[in-house]
Design a protein around this motif. Structure first.
Motif, PDB file in Angstrom:
ATOM      1  N   ARG A 181       0.827  -1.200   0.000  1.00  0.00           N
ATOM      2  CA  ARG A 181       0.000   0.000   0.000  1.00  0.00           C
ATOM      3  C   ARG A 181       0.868   1.259   0.000  1.00  0.00           C
ATOM      4  O   ARG A 181       0.499   2.278  -0.586  1.00  0.00           O
ATOM      5  CB  ARG A 181      -0.941  -0.013   1.211  1.00  0.00           C
ATOM      6  CG  ARG A 181      -2.031  -1.082   1.107  1.00  0.00           C
ATOM      7  CD  ARG A 181      -2.934  -1.063   2.340  1.00  0.00           C
ATOM      8  NE  ARG A 181      -3.688   0.172   2.433  1.00  0.00           N
ATOM      9  CZ  ARG A 181      -4.803   0.422   1.756  1.00  0.00           C
ATOM     10  NH1 ARG A 181      -5.298  -0.489   0.935  1.00  0.00           N
ATOM     11  NH2 ARG A 181      -5.434   1.569   1.895  1.00  0.00           N
TER      12      ARG A 181
ATOM     13  N   SER B 225       0.575   3.877  -2.923  1.00  0.00           N
ATOM     14  CA  SER B 225       0.289   5.288  -2.648  1.00  0.00           C
ATOM     15  C   SER B 225       1.271   6.195  -3.389  1.00  0.00           C
ATOM     16  O   SER B 225       0.873   7.188  -4.012  1.00  0.00           O
ATOM     17  CB  SER B 225       0.369   5.548  -1.137  1.00  0.00           C
ATOM     18  OG  SER B 225       0.085   6.898  -0.844  1.00  0.00           O
TER      19      SER B 225
ATOM     20  N   TYR C 140      -7.793   6.885  -4.912  1.00  0.00           N
ATOM     21  CA  TYR C 140      -7.056   7.243  -3.689  1.00  0.00           C
ATOM     22  C   TYR C 140      -7.986   7.232  -2.475  1.00  0.00           C
ATOM     23  O   TYR C 140      -7.614   6.785  -1.385  1.00  0.00           O
ATOM     24  CB  TYR C 140      -6.438   8.622  -3.896  1.00  0.00           C
ATOM     25  CG  TYR C 140      -5.655   9.189  -2.742  1.00  0.00           C
ATOM     26  CD1 TYR C 140      -4.412   8.681  -2.392  1.00  0.00           C
ATOM     27  CD2 TYR C 140      -6.147  10.283  -2.019  1.00  0.00           C
ATOM     28  CE1 TYR C 140      -3.678   9.226  -1.350  1.00  0.00           C
ATOM     29  CE2 TYR C 140      -5.423  10.840  -0.987  1.00  0.00           C
ATOM     30  CZ  TYR C 140      -4.191  10.311  -0.659  1.00  0.00           C
ATOM     31  OH  TYR C 140      -3.470  10.864   0.378  1.00  0.00           O
TER      32      TYR C 140
ATOM     33  N   LEU D 291      -6.265   4.869   0.752  1.00  0.00           N
ATOM     34  CA  LEU D 291      -4.880   5.336   0.838  1.00  0.00           C
ATOM     35  C   LEU D 291      -4.837   6.703   1.523  1.00  0.00           C
ATOM     36  O   LEU D 291      -3.830   7.080   2.118  1.00  0.00           O
ATOM     37  CB  LEU D 291      -4.276   5.452  -0.567  1.00  0.00           C
ATOM     38  CG  LEU D 291      -4.075   4.136  -1.336  1.00  0.00           C
ATOM     39  CD1 LEU D 291      -3.576   4.433  -2.744  1.00  0.00           C
ATOM     40  CD2 LEU D 291      -3.099   3.218  -0.620  1.00  0.00           C
TER      41      LEU D 291
ATOM     42  N   GLU E 298       1.031  15.043   0.073  1.00  0.00           N
ATOM     43  CA  GLU E 298       0.201  14.016  -0.555  1.00  0.00           C
ATOM     44  C   GLU E 298      -1.253  14.459  -0.658  1.00  0.00           C
ATOM     45  O   GLU E 298      -1.884  14.337  -1.718  1.00  0.00           O
ATOM     46  CB  GLU E 298       0.301  12.711   0.244  1.00  0.00           C
ATOM     47  CG  GLU E 298       1.661  12.033   0.145  1.00  0.00           C
ATOM     48  CD  GLU E 298       1.795  10.829   1.061  1.00  0.00           C
ATOM     49  OE1 GLU E 298       2.846  10.169   1.020  1.00  0.00           O
ATOM     50  OE2 GLU E 298       0.851  10.555   1.834  1.00  0.00           O
TER      51      GLU E 298
END
Length: 277
Positions: free
Chosen positions: A89, A93, A115, A120, A142
């Motif tokens: 993961r 990501s 997403y 995530l 992010e």
């Protein structure tokens, strides 16, 4: 006296040297084993990453280009086991976020949807709670990249941090997500905003091409003179001639001479721009 006698007779020297040699050898062996263990872990992770990246390419192709819904992906036995793996993961990501940087329009929206649906986003939100500033910065970056506007309030809160890098990262993210709304809170900012931070804020506006600048003028009313200076620089750099009236008012009621001179300079620059238009 016994210790003193042993010291004079040098009876301590041999056991001390022997002990030192054994201690040094023991520490060396432990360090060597730790280095070997760390190296083996990195080699194993690199192999896993290469394996995972091949799987992720297929996964992203089906989701982004073949319009496969995540509901069908998460039930696919080829992916179920991997989606439960923490390291997979993490690599997933990174891949999704890097892909998002290179796409826009429909493809970008599909990546943002994936997403969220793949959860995530939870990993990024968790990073905001970290005590390490560099981890918080990664989480902020992010979330901003994936256009998670729901995280704006958290970023505004983090932007009050005393850590300069964390502050700049949070403010830049707020600007990307909310535009001018992302910095309106600076009107009540209690601490000076240094030139480096101001420069980063201006660059963020230019980089993200913020079209709606409604509200920048509110910063001119701040009691914090560094915030007022920031607003003047933004108005000048972005050539916001529609803010001419607000700058003119500031020249008449500037809190100090320095701000007054700066406002007059911006007023002159805006007038020239307006004439050229």
């Amino acid at each position: 006296m016994s210790i003193w006698e042993q010291y004079k007779n040098s009876d301590w020297a041999e056991p001390f040297l022997m002990g030192s040699v054994f201690l040094f050898a023991g520490i060396s062996v432990v360090l060597y084993l730790l280095i070997i263990k760390s190296r083996n872990r990195k080699i194993k992770q690199e192999k896993l990453r290469n394996e995972y990246e091949q799987i992720i390419v297929e996964l992203m192709y089906s989701v982004v280009f073949m319009d496969a819904p995540f509901s069908s992906v998460k039930d696919d036995p080829n992916y179920v086991m991997f989606l439960k793996n923490a390291y997979f993961r993490e690599v997933l990501s990174e891949s999704v976020i890097n892909l998002h940087k290179n796409y826009d329009g429909v493809y970008a929206l599909k990546l943002e949807q994936f997403y969220k649906e793949s959860e995530l986003i939870k990993s990024s939100l968790k990073k905001l709670k970290s005590h390490k500033w560099e981890v918080k910065c990664k989480g902020i970056t992010e979330l901003a990249e994936m256009n998670i506007t729901d995280a704006s309030e958290k970023m505004i809160s983090i932007s009050k941090s005393k850590n300069k890098v964390l502050k700049i990262t949070a403010i830049n993210a707020s600007i990307r997500l909310e535009g001018v709304k992302g910095i309106i809170h600076l009107t009540e900012h209690a601490y000076p905003i240094d030139d480096w931070t101001q420069l980063n804020i201006i660059n963020a506006f230019k980089k993200h091409d913020i079209g709606d600048t409604q509200g920048v003028e509110y910063l001119l009313e701040s009691k914090n003179t560094t915030v007022v200076a920031l607003a003047l620089k933004l108005i000048k750099e972005l050539k916001l001639t529609q803010k001419l009236h607000h700058v003119k008012l500031l020249t008449e009621r500037a809190p100090n001479t320095l701000i007054q001179y700066e406002a007059q300079s911006v007023l002159k620059a805006l007038t020239v721009n307006l004439t050229n238009e």
